[in-house]
Scaffold this motif. Structure first.
Motif, PDB file in Angstrom:
ATOM      1  N   MET A 153      94.092 -27.124  46.205  1.00 53.01           N
ATOM      2  CA  MET A 153      93.219 -26.484  47.173  1.00 53.01           C
ATOM      3  C   MET A 153      91.820 -27.062  47.000  1.00 53.01           C
ATOM      4  N   CYS A 154      91.138 -27.324  48.112  1.00 51.75           N
ATOM      5  CA  CYS A 154      89.791 -27.889  48.042  1.00 51.75           C
ATOM      6  C   CYS A 154      88.787 -26.938  48.670  1.00 51.75           C
ATOM      7  N   HIS A 155      87.675 -26.752  47.987  1.00 47.74           N
ATOM      8  CA  HIS A 155      86.545 -26.039  48.577  1.00 47.74           C
ATOM      9  C   HIS A 155      86.134 -26.773  49.855  1.00 47.74           C
ATOM     10  N   SER A 156      85.638 -26.036  50.834  1.00 47.02           N
ATOM     11  CA  SER A 156      85.088 -26.667  52.032  1.00 47.02           C
ATOM     12  C   SER A 156      83.862 -25.897  52.480  1.00 47.02           C
ATOM     13  N   GLY A 157      82.963 -26.591  53.160  1.00 39.47           N
ATOM     14  CA  GLY A 157      81.739 -25.960  53.642  1.00 39.47           C
ATOM     15  C   GLY A 157      80.635 -26.019  52.614  1.00 39.47           C
ATOM     16  N   GLY A 158      79.669 -25.104  52.759  1.00 39.98           N
ATOM     17  CA  GLY A 158      78.504 -25.097  51.894  1.00 39.98           C
ATOM     18  C   GLY A 158      78.830 -24.704  50.469  1.00 39.98           C
ATOM     19  N   ALA A 159      77.866 -24.956  49.570  1.00 40.60           N
ATOM     20  CA  ALA A 159      78.032 -24.601  48.158  1.00 40.60           C
ATOM     21  C   ALA A 159      78.081 -23.082  48.019  1.00 40.60           C
ATOM     22  N   SER A 160      78.978 -22.597  47.148  1.00 44.57           N
ATOM     23  CA  SER A 160      79.143 -21.152  47.003  1.00 44.57           C
ATOM     24  C   SER A 160      78.526 -20.603  45.726  1.00 44.57           C
ATOM     25  N   ILE A 161      78.363 -21.436  44.699  1.00 45.52           N
ATOM     26  CA  ILE A 161      77.734 -20.990  43.461  1.00 45.52           C
ATOM     27  C   ILE A 161      76.783 -22.085  42.990  1.00 45.52           C
ATOM     28  N   PRO A 162      75.762 -21.722  42.210  1.00 44.37           N
ATOM     29  CA  PRO A 162      74.848 -22.744  41.693  1.00 44.37           C
ATOM     30  C   PRO A 162      75.602 -23.823  40.923  1.00 44.37           C
ATOM     31  N   GLY A 163      75.234 -25.069  41.204  1.00 43.65           N
ATOM     32  CA  GLY A 163      75.866 -26.191  40.519  1.00 43.65           C
ATOM     33  C   GLY A 163      76.977 -26.840  41.297  1.00 43.65           C
ATOM     34  N   SER A 164      77.522 -26.144  42.302  1.00 45.28           N
ATOM     35  CA  SER A 164      78.557 -26.761  43.137  1.00 45.28           C
ATOM     36  C   SER A 164      77.898 -27.485  44.304  1.00 45.28           C
ATOM     37  N   LYS A 165      78.681 -28.261  45.018  1.00 43.96           N
ATOM     38  CA  LYS A 165      78.144 -29.084  46.112  1.00 43.96           C
ATOM     39  C   LYS A 165      78.893 -28.782  47.408  1.00 43.96           C
ATOM     40  N   PRO A 166      78.219 -28.944  48.555  1.00 38.48           N
ATOM     41  CA  PRO A 166      78.927 -28.804  49.823  1.00 38.48           C
ATOM     42  C   PRO A 166      80.040 -29.838  49.940  1.00 38.48           C
ATOM     43  N   ILE A 167      81.127 -29.444  50.590  1.00 45.20           N
ATOM     44  CA  ILE A 167      82.237 -30.356  50.865  1.00 45.20           C
ATOM     45  C   ILE A 167      82.327 -30.505  52.378  1.00 45.20           C
ATOM     46  N   THR A 168      82.111 -31.706  52.868  1.00 42.46           N
ATOM     47  CA  THR A 168      82.039 -31.970  54.299  1.00 42.46           C
ATOM     48  C   THR A 168      83.413 -32.371  54.843  1.00 42.46           C
ATOM     49  N   PRO A 169      83.560 -32.397  56.187  1.00 41.58           N
ATOM     50  CA  PRO A 169      84.818 -32.901  56.752  1.00 41.58           C
ATOM     51  C   PRO A 169      85.137 -34.320  56.300  1.00 41.58           C
ATOM     52  N   GLU A 170      84.114 -35.153  56.151  1.00 40.08           N
ATOM     53  CA  GLU A 170      84.343 -36.525  55.703  1.00 40.08           C
ATOM     54  C   GLU A 170      84.910 -36.546  54.280  1.00 40.08           C
ATOM     55  N   HIS A 171      84.393 -35.674  53.425  1.00 42.31           N
ATOM     56  CA  HIS A 171      84.940 -35.564  52.064  1.00 42.31           C
ATOM     57  C   HIS A 171      86.404 -35.135  52.108  1.00 42.31           C
ATOM     58  N   LEU A 172      86.706 -34.156  52.952  1.00 42.68           N
ATOM     59  CA  LEU A 172      88.064 -33.640  53.033  1.00 42.68           C
ATOM     60  C   LEU A 172      89.041 -34.713  53.498  1.00 42.68           C
ATOM     61  N   LEU A 173      88.632 -35.517  54.450  1.00 42.66           N
ATOM     62  CA  LEU A 173      89.502 -36.597  54.925  1.00 42.66           C
ATOM     63  C   LEU A 173      89.780 -37.594  53.804  1.00 42.66           C
ATOM     64  N   GLU A 174      88.783 -37.843  52.974  1.00 43.11           N
ATOM     65  CA  GLU A 174      88.950 -38.781  51.860  1.00 43.11           C
ATOM     66  C   GLU A 174      89.800 -38.170  50.756  1.00 43.11           C
ATOM     67  N   LEU A 175      89.577 -36.906  50.467  1.00 42.38           N
ATOM     68  CA  LEU A 175      90.271 -36.242  49.366  1.00 42.38           C
ATOM     69  C   LEU A 175      91.717 -35.908  49.701  1.00 42.38           C
ATOM     70  N   ALA A 176      91.961 -35.501  50.963  1.00 41.66           N
ATOM     71  CA  ALA A 176      93.309 -35.155  51.437  1.00 41.66           C
ATOM     72  C   ALA A 176      94.024 -34.160  50.532  1.00 41.66           C
ATOM     73  N   PRO A 177      93.441 -32.966  50.310  1.00 42.70           N
ATOM     74  CA  PRO A 177      94.123 -31.940  49.514  1.00 42.70           C
ATOM     75  C   PRO A 177      95.272 -31.319  50.306  1.00 42.70           C
ATOM     76  N   ASP A 178      96.043 -30.471  49.652  1.00 43.65           N
ATOM     77  CA  ASP A 178      97.121 -29.767  50.335  1.00 43.65           C
ATOM     78  C   ASP A 178      96.594 -28.605  51.167  1.00 43.65           C
ATOM     79  N   VAL A 179      95.530 -27.970  50.680  1.00 41.28           N
ATOM     80  CA  VAL A 179      94.977 -26.787  51.339  1.00 41.28           C
ATOM     81  C   VAL A 179      93.480 -26.966  51.516  1.00 41.28           C
ATOM     82  N   CYS A 180      93.015 -26.769  52.748  1.00 43.49           N
ATOM     83  CA  CYS A 180      91.577 -26.723  53.002  1.00 43.49           C
ATOM     84  C   CYS A 180      91.136 -25.288  52.755  1.00 43.49           C
ATOM     85  N   GLY A 181      90.571 -25.039  51.574  1.00 47.26           N
ATOM     86  CA  GLY A 181      90.182 -23.691  51.202  1.00 47.26           C
ATOM     87  C   GLY A 181      89.091 -23.152  52.107  1.00 47.26           C
TER      88      GLY A 181
END
Length: 399
Positions: free
Chosen positions: A194-222
């Motif tokens: 499962m991959c985080h998507s969208g804006g950062a949810s806790i300090p220290g994490s990073k936003p995950i963009t659609p472009e990142h998701l296409l590159e990562l290709a996880p099973d679940v877009c969280g």
């Protein structure tokens, strides 16, 4: 010693199957040793009912597979450090949630980032919850949090230890796109990512963009509808149209976005990809009714049949993560919910209540073939109440 539970008198039976969400002609379910062994009419199954150790009469209300919270932030035990709440998982059972899936024990204080540390945390969490069922629910824990230090042999070790879940989005990656090797290695070792998507949810994490998701290709877009900040509409559409990822909608996200995504999936024949979770406990809080509230909101605002939305929160989750429950059919784990329209609702039954946005009243929850709750302490009171024979006095106290 073998134990048999029979649930009788259902007015409506939900299957959890997105392709056929109602079990037509059925009013009775028989469970042996925690597994559903028969589904049909009382007339057909009367002999099995008579031999049952426990009979649960649904009193004409609705019987459904238990809800699966596909995004529940467990750590270790029935305690959440994020909200400093004890027994929250047992309370979730009273919201009809009979299984939860962990997206990684990310709220563990001092969470490690070394290869040894992230493996140890995943293995320990999975192993602890294998031996612990708070309130009777199944906790699918021990999602390894992907880190750049992990190598193929680490995933082989995790696979051997039984770890089959992973989460991307909270590791020490300068650029999320560079996590693609860890995602691939996890998938190659039978681990659902499962991959985080969208804006950062806790300090220290990073936003995950659609472009990142296409590159990562996880099973679940969280939490594709936001966790809590949603992806832009155009990016969401790209993920829906150009990938086969499961599309997770959560309570702790953007409601406008979730309704738009559900309608698009419905109109385009992609409902089999919709999965539902709460994404709690987080900053949004502890929400025992997080999943059933999401089902009510999506059903009432989107116009999609609530039986289909319930299937997205049960059978779709089970299929996506390979879980034993989630369907009301022979061979599935006997995790069940009895519910009805709440007192005071203008609806006549649970599906009618969901259709107008009312949260149904839950009058019984079955986990692993055992009645674990009567008169939910969290939902409104059901108009029609289930009753157990022999009586379960320890479960019948009022709110």
């Amino acid at each position: 010693m073998s134990t048999r539970l029979a649930v009788t008198g259902a007015g409506t039976v939900l299957s959890g199957d997105i392709a056929a969400p109602l079990v037509i002609g059925a009013d009775t379910v028989v469970c042996d040793d925690g597994v559903i062994t028969a589904v049909g009419s009382h007339e057909e199954l009367s002999g099995l009912v008579e031999s049952a150790d426990q009979v649960l009469d649904a009193a004409g209300s609705t019987l459904a597979p238990g809800l699966i919270d596909s995004h529940c932030h467990v750590v270790l035990g029935d305690y959440t450090p994020r909200q400093k709440t004890v027994d929250f998982l047992a309370s979730y059972v009273h919201g009809g949630i009979t299984s939860v899936v962990s997206p990684g024990e990310i709220h563990a204080p001092g969470r490690p980032h070394s290869a040894a540390g992230v493996k140890a945390l995943a293995i320990a969490a999975r192993s602890c919850f294998e031996n612990f069922r708070p309130g009777g629910m199944r906790v699918h824990a021990g999602a390894v949090i992907l880190e750049p230090v992990l190598r193929p042999h680490d995933f082989a070790e995790l696979q051997q230890a039984g770890v089959h879940l992973a989460k991307f989005g909270f590791g020490l990656y300068e650029d999320p796109a560079t996590g693609a090797p860890q995602v691939r290695w996890a998938q190659e070792h039978g681990i659902t990512v499962m991959c985080h998507s969208g804006g950062a949810s806790i300090p220290g994490s990073k936003p995950i963009t659609p472009e990142h998701l296409l590159e990562l290709a996880p099973d679940v877009c969280g939490h594709i509808n936001g966790g809590p900040t949603s992806l832009p509409d155009a990016g969401v559409d790209t993920i829906i149209e150009q990938t086969s990822m499961a599309l997770q909608l959560v309570q702790a996200g953007n409601l406008r976005s979730s309704i738009r995504i559900l309608r698009k999936a419905h109109d385009e024949g992609r409902l089999d990809r919709i999965v539902i979770g709460s994404d709690t406990p987080t900053g949004t809080g502890v929400m025992p009714l997080g999943v059933i509230k999401t089902v009510a909101e999506l059903s009432s605002f989107s116009g999609v049949d609530p039986a289909l939305v319930w299937a997205a929160a049960s059978g779709n989750n089970a299929r996506t993560w390979g879980l034993p429950a989630g369907f009301l059919r022979v061979g599935s784990a006997a995790d069940l919910v009895v519910m009805d329209a709440p007192w005071g609702s203008t609806a006549d039954d649970a599906l009618g209540a969901l259709r107008i946005g009312d949260i149904p009243g839950i009058s019984a929850v079955v986990c692993g073939g055992e009645v674990r709750a009567l008169l939910s302490r969290n939902t409104p009171r059901a108009a029609r109440l289930a009753s157990a024979t022999p009586a379960l006095a320890h479960l019948t106290a009022t709110h």
